[in-house]
Motif scaffolding. Structure first.
Motif, PDB file in Angstrom:
ATOM      1  N   ALA A 103      -8.826   6.211 -20.072  1.00 18.57           N
ATOM      2  CA  ALA A 103      -7.416   6.377 -19.554  1.00 18.57           C
ATOM      3  C   ALA A 103      -6.871   7.777 -19.981  1.00 18.57           C
ATOM      4  CB  ALA A 103      -6.559   5.105 -20.092  1.00 18.57           C
ATOM      5  N   CYS A 104      -7.404   8.250 -21.161  1.00 16.15           N
ATOM      6  CA  CYS A 104      -6.836   9.519 -21.907  1.00 16.15           C
ATOM      7  C   CYS A 104      -7.884  10.879 -21.702  1.00 16.15           C
ATOM      8  CB  CYS A 104      -6.446   9.550 -23.295  1.00 16.15           C
ATOM      9  SG  CYS A 104      -5.315   7.958 -23.850  1.00 16.15           S
ATOM     10  N   ASP A 105      -8.991  10.702 -21.967  1.00 22.48           N
ATOM     11  CA  ASP A 105      -9.732  11.511 -21.689  1.00 22.48           C
ATOM     12  C   ASP A 105     -10.554  11.805 -20.381  1.00 22.48           C
ATOM     13  OD1 ASP A 105      -9.573  11.543 -24.411  1.00 22.48           O
ATOM     14  OD2 ASP A 105     -11.087  10.549 -25.039  1.00 22.48           O
ATOM     15  N   ILE A 106     -10.571  10.945 -19.350  1.00 25.24           N
ATOM     16  CA  ILE A 106     -11.079  11.062 -18.015  1.00 25.24           C
ATOM     17  C   ILE A 106     -10.320  11.205 -17.189  1.00 25.24           C
ATOM     18  CG2 ILE A 106     -12.539  10.400 -16.497  1.00 25.24           C
ATOM     19  CD1 ILE A 106     -14.572   8.881 -18.349  1.00 25.24           C
ATOM     20  N   HIS A 107      -9.129  10.272 -16.981  1.00 25.45           N
ATOM     21  CA  HIS A 107      -8.409  10.089 -15.872  1.00 25.45           C
ATOM     22  C   HIS A 107      -7.362  11.105 -15.594  1.00 25.45           C
ATOM     23  CE1 HIS A 107      -6.575   7.691 -12.589  1.00 25.45           C
ATOM     24  NE2 HIS A 107      -5.420   8.123 -13.192  1.00 25.45           N
ATOM     25  N   PRO A 108      -6.804  11.548 -16.781  1.00 24.21           N
ATOM     26  CA  PRO A 108      -5.846  12.742 -16.382  1.00 24.21           C
ATOM     27  C   PRO A 108      -6.484  14.091 -15.962  1.00 24.21           C
ATOM     28  CG  PRO A 108      -5.315  11.519 -18.733  1.00 24.21           C
ATOM     29  CD  PRO A 108      -6.758  11.262 -18.036  1.00 24.21           C
ATOM     30  N   LEU A 109      -7.426  14.099 -16.489  1.00 21.40           N
ATOM     31  CA  LEU A 109      -8.159  15.590 -15.865  1.00 21.40           C
ATOM     32  C   LEU A 109      -8.782  15.450 -14.508  1.00 21.40           C
ATOM     33  CD1 LEU A 109      -9.884  16.217 -19.071  1.00 21.40           C
ATOM     34  CD2 LEU A 109      -8.105  17.601 -18.235  1.00 21.40           C
ATOM     35  N   ASN A 110      -8.980  14.119 -13.866  1.00 19.39           N
ATOM     36  CA  ASN A 110      -9.705  13.921 -12.892  1.00 19.39           C
ATOM     37  C   ASN A 110      -8.740  13.139 -11.783  1.00 19.39           C
ATOM     38  OD1 ASN A 110     -11.917  15.147 -13.853  1.00 19.39           O
ATOM     39  ND2 ASN A 110     -13.356  13.384 -13.938  1.00 19.39           N
ATOM     40  N   ASN A 111      -7.789  13.026 -11.865  1.00 18.57           N
ATOM     41  CA  ASN A 111      -6.817  12.234 -10.653  1.00 18.57           C
ATOM     42  C   ASN A 111      -6.659  13.168  -9.529  1.00 18.57           C
ATOM     43  OD1 ASN A 111      -4.379  13.693 -11.285  1.00 18.57           O
ATOM     44  ND2 ASN A 111      -3.534  11.815 -12.628  1.00 18.57           N
ATOM     45  N   LEU A 112      -6.093  12.478  -8.553  1.00 12.80           N
ATOM     46  CA  LEU A 112      -6.034  13.155  -7.223  1.00 12.80           C
ATOM     47  C   LEU A 112      -5.108  14.520  -7.145  1.00 12.80           C
ATOM     48  CD1 LEU A 112      -6.504  13.273  -4.139  1.00 12.80           C
ATOM     49  CD2 LEU A 112      -4.647  12.010  -3.924  1.00 12.80           C
ATOM     50  N   ARG A 113      -3.941  14.389  -8.048  1.00 11.18           N
ATOM     51  CA  ARG A 113      -3.034  15.337  -8.050  1.00 11.18           C
ATOM     52  C   ARG A 113      -3.575  16.631  -8.818  1.00 11.18           C
ATOM     53  NH1 ARG A 113       1.915  13.585 -12.052  1.00 11.18           N
ATOM     54  NH2 ARG A 113       0.668  12.719 -13.701  1.00 11.18           N
TER      55      ARG A 113
ATOM     56  N   PRO B 265       0.676  -1.208   0.067  1.00 11.12           N
ATOM     57  CA  PRO B 265      -0.093   0.069   0.056  1.00 11.12           C
ATOM     58  C   PRO B 265       0.819   1.418  -0.005  1.00 11.12           C
ATOM     59  CG  PRO B 265      -0.938  -1.684   1.612  1.00 11.12           C
ATOM     60  CD  PRO B 265       0.687  -2.056   1.144  1.00 11.12           C
ATOM     61  N   VAL B 266       0.396   2.373  -0.858  1.00 13.64           N
ATOM     62  CA  VAL B 266       0.978   3.805  -0.808  1.00 13.64           C
ATOM     63  C   VAL B 266       0.028   4.401  -0.674  1.00 13.64           C
ATOM     64  CG1 VAL B 266       2.295   5.187  -2.279  1.00 13.64           C
ATOM     65  CG2 VAL B 266       2.785   2.623  -2.560  1.00 13.64           C
ATOM     66  N   ASN B 267       0.109   5.311   0.605  1.00 13.11           N
ATOM     67  CA  ASN B 267      -1.172   6.172   0.939  1.00 13.11           C
ATOM     68  C   ASN B 267      -0.867   7.521   0.289  1.00 13.11           C
ATOM     69  OD1 ASN B 267      -3.015   7.849   2.535  1.00 13.11           O
ATOM     70  ND2 ASN B 267      -3.008   6.471   4.058  1.00 13.11           N
ATOM     71  N   LEU B 268      -1.776   7.447  -0.864  1.00 14.00           N
ATOM     72  CA  LEU B 268      -1.932   8.945  -1.663  1.00 14.00           C
ATOM     73  C   LEU B 268      -2.239  10.246  -0.640  1.00 14.00           C
ATOM     74  CD1 LEU B 268      -3.272   7.589  -5.030  1.00 14.00           C
ATOM     75  CD2 LEU B 268      -1.247   7.457  -4.204  1.00 14.00           C
ATOM     76  N   ARG B 269      -3.225   9.956   0.320  1.00 14.14           N
ATOM     77  CA  ARG B 269      -3.655  10.985   1.113  1.00 14.14           C
ATOM     78  C   ARG B 269      -2.742  11.493   1.870  1.00 14.14           C
ATOM     79  NH1 ARG B 269      -8.008  13.766  -0.790  1.00 14.14           N
ATOM     80  NH2 ARG B 269      -9.460  12.483  -1.622  1.00 14.14           N
ATOM     81  N   GLN B 270      -1.699  10.567   2.504  1.00 10.95           N
ATOM     82  CA  GLN B 270      -0.888  11.077   3.229  1.00 10.95           C
ATOM     83  C   GLN B 270       0.718  11.300   2.666  1.00 10.95           C
ATOM     84  OE1 GLN B 270      -0.266   8.068   6.283  1.00 10.95           O
ATOM     85  NE2 GLN B 270      -2.094   8.292   7.090  1.00 10.95           N
ATOM     86  N   GLY B 271       0.666  11.257   1.196  1.00  7.37           N
ATOM     87  CA  GLY B 271       1.656  11.689   0.500  1.00  7.37           C
ATOM     88  C   GLY B 271       2.815  10.837   0.163  1.00  7.37           C
ATOM     89  N   GLU B 272       2.626   9.592   0.593  1.00 13.15           N
ATOM     90  CA  GLU B 272       3.595   8.534   0.615  1.00 13.15           C
ATOM     91  C   GLU B 272       4.273   8.476  -0.784  1.00 13.15           C
ATOM     92  OE1 GLU B 272       2.091   5.962   4.232  1.00 13.15           O
ATOM     93  OE2 GLU B 272       2.205   5.043   2.433  1.00 13.15           O
ATOM     94  N   GLN B 273       3.328   8.585  -1.791  1.00 18.78           N
ATOM     95  CA  GLN B 273       4.054   8.691  -3.211  1.00 18.78           C
ATOM     96  C   GLN B 273       5.033   9.584  -3.360  1.00 18.78           C
ATOM     97  OE1 GLN B 273       1.058   9.843  -2.242  1.00 18.78           O
ATOM     98  NE2 GLN B 273       0.665  11.456  -3.557  1.00 18.78           N
ATOM     99  N   ARG B 274       5.247  10.637  -2.759  1.00 22.60           N
ATOM    100  CA  ARG B 274       6.227  11.595  -2.818  1.00 22.60           C
ATOM    101  C   ARG B 274       7.450  11.552  -1.970  1.00 22.60           C
ATOM    102  NH1 ARG B 274       1.242  14.519  -2.819  1.00 22.60           N
ATOM    103  NH2 ARG B 274       1.699  15.061  -0.565  1.00 22.60           N
TER     104      ARG B 274
ATOM    105  N   ASN C 238       9.563   3.780  -7.713  1.00 20.80           N
ATOM    106  CA  ASN C 238       8.766   4.423  -9.056  1.00 20.80           C
ATOM    107  C   ASN C 238       9.227   5.890  -9.197  1.00 20.80           C
ATOM    108  OD1 ASN C 238       7.477   5.082 -11.187  1.00 20.80           O
ATOM    109  ND2 ASN C 238       5.518   4.780 -10.483  1.00 20.80           N
ATOM    110  N   PRO C 239      10.261   6.072  -9.754  1.00 21.63           N
ATOM    111  CA  PRO C 239      10.677   7.619  -9.776  1.00 21.63           C
ATOM    112  C   PRO C 239       9.565   8.595 -10.291  1.00 21.63           C
ATOM    113  CG  PRO C 239      12.404   6.077 -10.994  1.00 21.63           C
ATOM    114  CD  PRO C 239      11.271   5.409 -10.702  1.00 21.63           C
ATOM    115  N   GLN C 240       8.563   8.314 -10.947  1.00 22.58           N
ATOM    116  CA  GLN C 240       7.426   9.073 -11.378  1.00 22.58           C
ATOM    117  C   GLN C 240       6.553   9.550  -9.927  1.00 22.58           C
ATOM    118  OE1 GLN C 240       4.604   7.858 -14.471  1.00 22.58           O
ATOM    119  NE2 GLN C 240       4.271   9.700 -15.015  1.00 22.58           N
ATOM    120  N   GLY C 241       6.687   8.491  -8.943  1.00 23.07           N
ATOM    121  CA  GLY C 241       5.908   8.820  -7.840  1.00 23.07           C
ATOM    122  C   GLY C 241       4.419   8.648  -7.873  1.00 23.07           C
ATOM    123  N   LEU C 242       3.876   7.650  -8.616  1.00 21.00           N
ATOM    124  CA  LEU C 242       2.441   7.294  -9.153  1.00 21.00           C
ATOM    125  C   LEU C 242       2.230   5.965  -8.847  1.00 21.00           C
ATOM    126  CD1 LEU C 242       1.951   9.119 -12.546  1.00 21.00           C
ATOM    127  CD2 LEU C 242       1.345  10.035 -10.232  1.00 21.00           C
ATOM    128  N   VAL C 243       0.905   5.554  -8.576  1.00 23.49           N
ATOM    129  CA  VAL C 243       0.562   4.173  -8.452  1.00 23.49           C
ATOM    130  C   VAL C 243      -0.418   3.947  -9.455  1.00 23.49           C
ATOM    131  CG1 VAL C 243       0.738   4.126  -6.043  1.00 23.49           C
ATOM    132  CG2 VAL C 243      -1.462   4.757  -6.929  1.00 23.49           C
TER     133      VAL C 243
END
Length: 212
Positions: free
Chosen positions: A101-111, A31-40, A48-53
């Protein structure tokens, strides 16, 4: 053993879990807790150098980006294939995958949502309106497409990668209290998928890091 770095509520992680479950593959979750910023954090950036899941490790193979992971798993572990045999049907699956993957997700992800709120000063109401707009725009077209391709599932009567994309996106829409009655074909397909054990086991609420 396969290793998957992800977050319980991440729709991209959900997609990959679905492929793993459908193929009956054992995997270890990290698990990588995105809300707590563990991805960064540096520890995850070393993975993962991109810091994404999500991020998948399969022995010496390391892959990021959910669609790339899904395709890798389908090609490497051919039991329970998730792409149709006919070229036209494969193209339709890819079309549906890319619409999400291209028309919804990039515009609506958490970041992106965080940037709208924290950097551009948009309140929750404006953030939610933004979120729902991009789903509605694509779902309107997707509903029309699925009316021509769907059987029990998105493309015919077998589960494909299209369903592994659609169900997590509908999960997200429900989280934002969207009304989906304008999309009866989408609702029917998702209802059929959600009866399958693989979809139940891969669902966010079934994950070890799930939170109330």
């Amino acid at each position: 053993m396969l290793q998957l770095f992800g977050y319980w509520r991440s729709s991209a992680s959900f997609r990959v879990r679905l492929v793993l479950q459908l193929k009956g593959l054992s995997y270890e979750q990290h698990p990588v807790n995105l809300r707590q910023g563990e991805q960064r954090e540096k520890a995850y950036r070393r993975v993962n150098p991109q810091g994404l899941v999500p991020f998948l490790i399969d022995g010496e193979v390391q892959i990021g980006q959910s669609v790339a992971i899904m395709e890798y798993l389908d090609e490497t572990y051919p039991a329970y294939p998730l792409m149709p045999s006919a070229a036209e049907d494969r193209a339709r699956v890819r079309q549906i995958v890319n619409m999400i993957a291209c028309d919804i997700h990039p515009l609506n992800n958490l970041r992106v949502l965080n940037y709208l709120e924290q950097e551009l000063g948009q309140g929750k109401a404006h953030r939610d309106k933004w979120y729902c707009h991009w789903i509605d725009e694509t779902f309107t077209a997707l509903e029309q497409l699925l009316m021509t391709t769907a059987g029990v599932y998105s493309v015919g009567n077998e589960v494909t990668l299209a369903d592994c994309m659609l169900v997590p996106q509908v999960y997200n829409a429900r989280r934002f209290n969207m009304t989906l009655s304008d999309y009866p074909t989408i609702e029917r397909i998702v209802a059929n998928c959600e009866q399958l054990q693989a979809f139940i086991q891969a669902a966010p609420a079934s994950q070890p890091d799930a939170q109330a």
